[in-house]
Design an enzyme around this catalytic site. Sequence first.
Site, PDB file in Angstrom:
ATOM      1  N   HIS A  82      38.316  -6.106  49.493  1.00  0.00           N
ATOM      2  CA  HIS A  82      37.188  -5.805  48.611  1.00  0.00           C
ATOM      3  C   HIS A  82      36.553  -7.114  48.159  1.00  0.00           C
ATOM      4  O   HIS A  82      37.235  -8.017  47.712  1.00  0.00           O
ATOM      5  CB  HIS A  82      37.647  -5.017  47.383  1.00  0.00           C
ATOM      6  CG  HIS A  82      36.505  -4.649  46.498  1.00  0.00           C
ATOM      7  ND1 HIS A  82      35.737  -3.521  46.709  1.00  0.00           N
ATOM      8  CD2 HIS A  82      35.949  -5.288  45.445  1.00  0.00           C
ATOM      9  CE1 HIS A  82      34.781  -3.475  45.801  1.00  0.00           C
ATOM     10  NE2 HIS A  82      34.879  -4.535  45.019  1.00  0.00           N
ATOM     11  N   ASP A 161      34.985   6.605  37.389  1.00  0.00           N
ATOM     12  CA  ASP A 161      34.326   5.329  37.680  1.00  0.00           C
ATOM     13  C   ASP A 161      32.910   5.543  38.195  1.00  0.00           C
ATOM     14  O   ASP A 161      32.006   4.758  37.880  1.00  0.00           O
ATOM     15  CB  ASP A 161      35.129   4.511  38.697  1.00  0.00           C
ATOM     16  CG  ASP A 161      34.400   3.213  39.003  1.00  0.00           C
ATOM     17  OD1 ASP A 161      34.247   2.407  38.070  1.00  0.00           O
ATOM     18  OD2 ASP A 161      33.911   3.035  40.141  1.00  0.00           O
ATOM     19  N   SER A 183      37.368  -0.839  37.360  1.00  0.00           N
ATOM     20  CA  SER A 183      36.478  -0.089  38.249  1.00  0.00           C
ATOM     21  C   SER A 183      36.883  -0.297  39.714  1.00  0.00           C
ATOM     22  O   SER A 183      37.070   0.658  40.480  1.00  0.00           O
ATOM     23  CB  SER A 183      35.037  -0.571  38.008  1.00  0.00           C
ATOM     24  OG  SER A 183      34.187  -0.185  39.047  1.00  0.00           O
ATOM     25  N   LYS A 187      39.491   2.531  42.258  1.00  0.00           N
ATOM     26  CA  LYS A 187      39.072   3.100  43.546  1.00  0.00           C
ATOM     27  C   LYS A 187      40.036   2.684  44.657  1.00  0.00           C
ATOM     28  O   LYS A 187      40.391   3.482  45.527  1.00  0.00           O
ATOM     29  CB  LYS A 187      37.648   2.633  43.881  1.00  0.00           C
ATOM     30  CG  LYS A 187      36.602   3.334  43.037  1.00  0.00           C
ATOM     31  CD  LYS A 187      35.207   2.784  43.250  1.00  0.00           C
ATOM     32  CE  LYS A 187      35.034   1.433  42.642  1.00  0.00           C
ATOM     33  NZ  LYS A 187      33.674   1.029  42.316  1.00  0.00           N
TER      34      LYS A 187
HETATM   35  N1  URA Z   1      32.073  -3.340  41.909  1.00  0.00           N
HETATM   36  C1  URA Z   1      32.644  -2.228  41.396  1.00  0.00           C
HETATM   37  O1  URA Z   1      33.077  -1.343  42.124  1.00  0.00           O
HETATM   38  N2  URA Z   1      32.736  -2.116  40.065  1.00  0.00           N
HETATM   39  C2  URA Z   1      32.294  -3.070  39.213  1.00  0.00           C
HETATM   40  O2  URA Z   1      32.426  -2.914  38.021  1.00  0.00           O
HETATM   41  C3  URA Z   1      31.697  -4.225  39.760  1.00  0.00           C
HETATM   42  C4  URA Z   1      31.603  -4.336  41.124  1.00  0.00           C
END
Ligand code: URA
Length: 422
Positions: A82, A161, A183, A187
Site C-alpha cells: 500500500h 472507513d 483507515s 482495509k
Molecule cells: N488512504 C486511505 O485509505 N486512507 C487515508 O486516510 C489516507 C489515504
Amino acid sequence: MDVISVIRTKRDRGRLTDEQIDWVIDAYTRGEVADEQMSALAMAILLNGMDRAEIARWTAAMIASGERMDFAALPRPTADKHSTGGVGDKITLPLAPLVAACGAAVPQLSGRGLGHTGGTLDKLESIPGWRALLSNDEMMNVLRDVGAVICAAGDGLAPADKKLYALRDVTGTVEAIPLIASSIMSKKIAEGTGSLVLDVKVGSGAFMKNLDDARELASTMVGLGSDHGVRTVALLTDMSTPLGLTAGNALEVRESVEVLAGGGPADVVELTLALAREMLTAAGLPDADPERALKDGSAMDHWRRMITAQGGDPDATLPVARERHVVTADASGVLTELDAYAVGVAAWRLGAGRARKEDPVQAGAGIELHAKPGDPVTAGQPLLTLHTDTPERFPYALQALAGGVTVGPAGTAFSPRPIVLD
Ligand code: URA
C-alpha cells in the site's frame, strides 16, 4: 451512550474508552450518528490526537464494521503493498504482476485518485475493457489463476472507513496520523493478506511532508498490522518530485508497460524492485529474483494475463489526449526543482484527477516530464508536455506549475535525494 459526550471527551483532550470507540463507529456505520457529529469528532481527533491503544481499538472497530476476506485456501503466500499516495506513483501496476511472477499471490485492493494524487484504478481503467469492480468470487478466481489481481474494495470491506474517508475528504480532516493509519490498516487487515509492505511517501506531493511525521505514521501502521498477525514492513520513500516521467492515467500505464518490458525510468524500476524484494521476503520467498522476472518476460506475461482476466485488452491502443502544450526552459542551466505537488495539481487540473468522488477523469490527460531534477537543460528545450482533451484547462495547469519548476545557473550544486529514504 450519546455522541455528544464522545465528542466532548476528545474536544477536551481526553482518552476515548473502548466502549465509546466501539459504539461511535458502529452507530456511525448504521447512520445513527450523523455526518456533522462524526466530522466534529474527526476534527477533535485531528487536533488532539489519539494514543496507540485508542488507535488500535478504532482500527479494530472499523474492521468489525464489515466482512473479512480469507486467502488461506490459496496455494501461495499472500503479499500486498500500500502506498500512502503520490504523484506519478504507478508502482502497483508493474509490481503486482512482478511479485506474482516470483511466486506470491498479490490481492491488491486499490483506490481512485482524489485531489492531486493519482489512483491506480483510474490508471487501469484507461485500458479498453478493463474492469475494476469484481465480485469476491471473481477476485479469488483471478488470484488463483494469475497470482495477481488489482481491483476495487467491495462495499462489505470496512464500510465505516468508506463513510468516514469520504467525510474527512470534505471536512479538512484527512491529515491526521491516527485517522490515516486506522483507515489504511482497517482495509488491509480486513482484506486478509498475510503480509504487507507499506510505501510511506515523504515530501511535497505526499500527505506527510517531513520524515518525522512519515516515520510516526509508518511505525503506527506497522504496529497495527503486527498486532493483527499481518507481517508488516514500511519503506519511507521520496515524493518531493514525481516518480518516473509521467503523471496521468494512460500515460502512466504506458510507462508501467515499459518497465515490465525491461526498460522504463530508473527511479520507477528501482522502487518497484525494492518493494518487490520486501514483499517477497515478507511472504517467505527471500530467494526469489524479481530482477530476473522483469528481464525474462515472466512479469510481462503475468501483466497480460491479469489485464485479460479482468476484461482488458493488453494490446489495445491506449487513449491519447486531443491537445498538447509544451513548457520549455526559459534559461540554460540545471533543473534544480520539479515539485511533485505542483505537477500533481497541474495534472489534476488538466483532467487526470477529480475534485469530487463522482467526477469523471480523462484517460489521456496528464503531464510528460522531459527532464528530472539534476539534469542539465538548455534555454528553449522542452521540460514538460501537458496533455488534455479540454485546452481551456491549460492556463489553470500553468498557474499550478508556477514556482514549481526551477532552473538554476550551470554548475549549481545539486544533491539528488535517494528514492528509498529509510
Ligand atoms: N488512504 C486511505 O485509505 N486512507 C487515508 O486516510 C489516507 C489515504
